[in-house]
Every structure is written in structure tokens, then in C-alpha cells.
Write an enzyme that holds these catalytic residues in place. Structure first.
Site, mmCIF file in Angstrom:
data_model
loop_
_atom_site.group_PDB
_atom_site.id
_atom_site.type_symbol
_atom_site.label_atom_id
_atom_site.label_comp_id
_atom_site.label_asym_id
_atom_site.label_seq_id
_atom_site.Cartn_x
_atom_site.Cartn_y
_atom_site.Cartn_z
ATOM 1 N N HIS A 119 -1.380 -5.647 1.420
ATOM 2 C CA HIS A 119 -2.414 -6.452 1.631
ATOM 3 C C HIS A 119 -2.360 -7.649 0.844
ATOM 4 C CE1 HIS A 119 -6.285 -7.285 -0.217
ATOM 5 N NE2 HIS A 119 -6.040 -7.647 -0.968
ATOM 6 N N THR A 177 -4.569 -8.243 10.851
ATOM 7 C CA THR A 177 -4.516 -6.789 10.068
ATOM 8 C C THR A 177 -4.388 -6.095 11.122
ATOM 9 O OG1 THR A 177 -6.888 -7.723 9.043
ATOM 10 C CG2 THR A 177 -6.815 -5.638 9.388
ATOM 11 N N ARG A 233 -1.045 -15.547 4.123
ATOM 12 C CA ARG A 233 -1.291 -13.817 5.066
ATOM 13 C C ARG A 233 -0.551 -14.112 6.134
ATOM 14 N NH1 ARG A 233 -6.281 -10.748 3.787
ATOM 15 N NH2 ARG A 233 -6.743 -11.433 6.557
ATOM 16 N N GLU A 250 -9.323 -10.388 -7.343
ATOM 17 C CA GLU A 250 -8.276 -9.543 -7.413
ATOM 18 C C GLU A 250 -7.256 -9.718 -8.060
ATOM 19 O OE1 GLU A 250 -8.735 -8.800 -2.085
ATOM 20 O OE2 GLU A 250 -7.014 -9.870 -3.268
ATOM 21 N N ARG A 264 3.595 -7.670 9.606
ATOM 22 C CA ARG A 264 2.843 -6.249 9.599
ATOM 23 C C ARG A 264 3.809 -6.481 11.061
ATOM 24 N NH1 ARG A 264 -3.059 -7.728 7.285
ATOM 25 N NH2 ARG A 264 -3.191 -6.437 5.736
ATOM 26 N N LYS A 266 0.934 -1.100 -0.258
ATOM 27 C CA LYS A 266 0.206 -0.277 0.006
ATOM 28 C C LYS A 266 0.873 1.937 -0.382
ATOM 29 C CE LYS A 266 -3.600 -2.552 3.022
ATOM 30 N NZ LYS A 266 -4.305 -2.345 3.902
ATOM 31 N N ASN A 307 -0.860 -0.384 7.185
ATOM 32 C CA ASN A 307 -1.128 -1.724 7.473
ATOM 33 C C ASN A 307 -0.080 -2.366 6.694
ATOM 34 O OD1 ASN A 307 -2.788 -2.158 5.801
ATOM 35 N ND2 ASN A 307 -3.206 -3.885 7.988
ATOM 36 N N PHE A 329 -15.029 2.882 8.334
ATOM 37 C CA PHE A 329 -13.856 3.188 7.632
ATOM 38 C C PHE A 329 -13.391 3.068 6.086
ATOM 39 C CE2 PHE A 329 -13.152 -1.409 9.275
ATOM 40 C CZ PHE A 329 -13.098 -2.022 8.397
HETATM 41 P P1 GDP Z 1 -7.306 -7.545 5.531
HETATM 42 O O1 GDP Z 1 -7.374 -8.335 4.859
HETATM 43 O O2 GDP Z 1 -6.087 -8.052 7.262
HETATM 44 O O3 GDP Z 1 -5.908 -6.694 5.272
HETATM 45 O O4 GDP Z 1 -8.095 -7.056 6.587
HETATM 46 P P2 GDP Z 1 -9.337 -6.723 6.103
HETATM 47 O O5 GDP Z 1 -9.623 -7.431 5.007
HETATM 48 O O6 GDP Z 1 -9.861 -6.781 6.681
HETATM 49 O O7 GDP Z 1 -9.483 -5.062 6.158
HETATM 50 C C1 GDP Z 1 -8.622 -4.455 5.052
HETATM 51 C C2 GDP Z 1 -8.197 -3.209 5.409
HETATM 52 O O8 GDP Z 1 -9.378 -2.283 5.512
HETATM 53 C C3 GDP Z 1 -6.911 -3.401 6.202
HETATM 54 O O9 GDP Z 1 -5.836 -4.143 5.846
HETATM 55 C C4 GDP Z 1 -6.910 -1.985 6.749
HETATM 56 O O10 GDP Z 1 -5.585 -1.274 6.635
HETATM 57 C C5 GDP Z 1 -8.199 -1.506 7.017
HETATM 58 N N1 GDP Z 1 -8.810 -1.812 8.464
HETATM 59 C C6 GDP Z 1 -9.175 -3.417 8.721
HETATM 60 N N2 GDP Z 1 -10.127 -2.913 9.947
HETATM 61 C C7 GDP Z 1 -9.960 -1.279 10.347
HETATM 62 C C8 GDP Z 1 -10.116 -1.133 10.923
HETATM 63 O O11 GDP Z 1 -11.099 -0.959 12.593
HETATM 64 N N3 GDP Z 1 -10.297 0.159 11.559
HETATM 65 C C9 GDP Z 1 -9.496 1.160 10.038
HETATM 66 N N4 GDP Z 1 -9.061 2.650 10.292
HETATM 67 N N5 GDP Z 1 -8.563 0.448 9.315
HETATM 68 C C10 GDP Z 1 -9.233 -1.122 9.257
HETATM 69 MG MG MG Z 2 -8.568 -8.249 2.835
#
Ligand code: GDP
Ligand code: MG
Length: 162
Positions: free
Chosen positions: A126, A102, A96, A137, A113, A20, A123, A68
Site C-alpha cells: 500500500h 493497483t 506510487r 494514514e 507490483r 500487506k 498486490n 471488495f
Molecule cells: P491502491 O491505492 O493502488 O492500493 O488501490 P485502491 O486504493 O483503489 O484500492 C485499495 C486496495 O483494494 C488495492 O490495493 C487492492 O488490494 C484492493 N482492490 C482494489 N480494487 C480491487 C478489485 O477490483 N478487486 C479486489 N479484490 N480488490 C481490489
Molecule cells: Mg489507495
């Protein structure tokens, strides 16, 4: 000649990984690529792009109801993203694991991370979360001709076949 089953499986599984804008701006591209490369996975596509907000919304469509979502899409489209496809046996799930949880506060040390990020909204990376999202994707970010077919010199040593 006949491909060994294991080699075939390794070639079939692909995942979408993106650094990112925070990871790119912090100079973490080489560090992150190294972790996938050193593990033994094969890079099959890579490009640096600044996604539009509309594109970011497509990428994160599953999260559109989350509070968010808007900030996340603004952020993803705020600068260069390094988009990649990595290939190898178990790469979706193990990718992963390499990335970590996350929320970097909950990511184990040793993960990308865990070692390199502090807060969930920044973080740095992706990774596709399953086989269906990986296909979706990869197709969203890359044209078929951007995926490079080649035999990695490391493959026979990583998989121990042929
Ligand atoms: P990932 O698959 O581990 O990247 O997580 P998700 O698919 O659940 O969320 C996508 C992205 O959204 C995450 O990598 C974070 O950058 C963001 N994100 C997820 N949960 C939160 C949250 O609670 N607050 C904020 N600000 N960003 C979040
Ligand atoms: Mg995700």
C-alpha cells in the site's frame, strides 16, 4: 546554519507505505524496502503490526462502498503488516510509481507490483495516494514519537546540497 531549500522540501514530504500480509508472508520485506532505500528515500518510521478488522476499515474507509471492501479488510487484518513512513522530495507521487498500478496485470515491469505480484486482491503493498491521505494514514498508523528525526548520511549525496 541555514538549510538549503531543497533539503527542507525533502524533509517535509512523507508518505505512508505498508507491506500487506501477502508481501510479509512471501518474504518480500527486504526486496521492497530496498527499492525505497536505494532510490534515495529516508526511512523515518517502521513497525510490524497485525491490525484489527476495525483498524483496517478505518485505513480503507474511502472504499467502504466497494464490493471488495469486506474481503479487503479481512485480508489486511489477517496477519502481520509492515507499516512504514518514508521521507524525501516527491516521495508521495514517486512512491506510487515505484509501487505500480493497483492491478498487477497492468503494473509495468520494474515496479514492485509489476515484478512481484499477479492479482489485484494480493498486490502486496500500500502507498498513500496524495498529500492529505499521507498525513491521515501516517497519523492513523503512527504516534508522533514513533517518527524518528535524524540526518541521513546519504542526504547530501542524494540531493547534492551542503
Ligand atoms: P491502491 O491505492 O493502488 O492500493 O488501490 P485502491 O486504493 O483503489 O484500492 C485499495 C486496495 O483494494 C488495492 O490495493 C487492492 O488490494 C484492493 N482492490 C482494489 N480494487 C480491487 C478489485 O477490483 N478487486 C479486489 N479484490 N480488490 C481490489
Ligand atoms: Mg489507495
Amino acid at each position: 546554519y541555514m538549510l538549503h531549500d531543497q533539503t527542507q522540501a525533502a524533509e517535509l514530504e512523507r508518505t505512508f507505505i505498508a507491506i500487506k500480509p501477502d508481501g510479509v508472508q512471501r518474504g518480500l520485506i527486504a526486496e521492497i524496502i530496498s527499492r525505497f532505500e536505494q532510490k534515495g528515500y529516508k526511512l523515518v518510521a517502521i513497525k510490524l503490526v497485525v491490525p484489527s478488522k476495525e483498524f483496517a476499515q478505518k485505513h480503507y474507509h474511502d472504499l467502504s462502498e466497494r464490493p471488495f471492501f469486506n474481503g479487503l479488510c479481512d485480508f489486511l487484518s489477517s496477519g502481520p503488516v509492515l507499516a512504514m513512513v518514508w521521507e524525501g522530495e516527491g516521495v508521495i507521487k514517486y512512491g506510487r510509481k515505484l509501487i505500480g498500478a493497483t492491478d498487477p496485470q497492468k503494473s509495468e515491469p520494474g515496479t514492485i507490483r509489476g515484478d512481484l505480484a499477479v492479482v489485484v486482491g494480493r498486490n502486496i503493498i500500500h502507498g498513500s495516494d496524495g498529500p492529505e491521505t499521507a498525513v491521515d494514514e501516517i497519523n492513523l498508523w503512527f504516534k508522533p514519537e514513533e517518527l524518528v528525526n535524524y540526518t541521513s548520511n546519504a542526504e547530501k549525496w542524494v540531493y547534492g546540497v551542503n
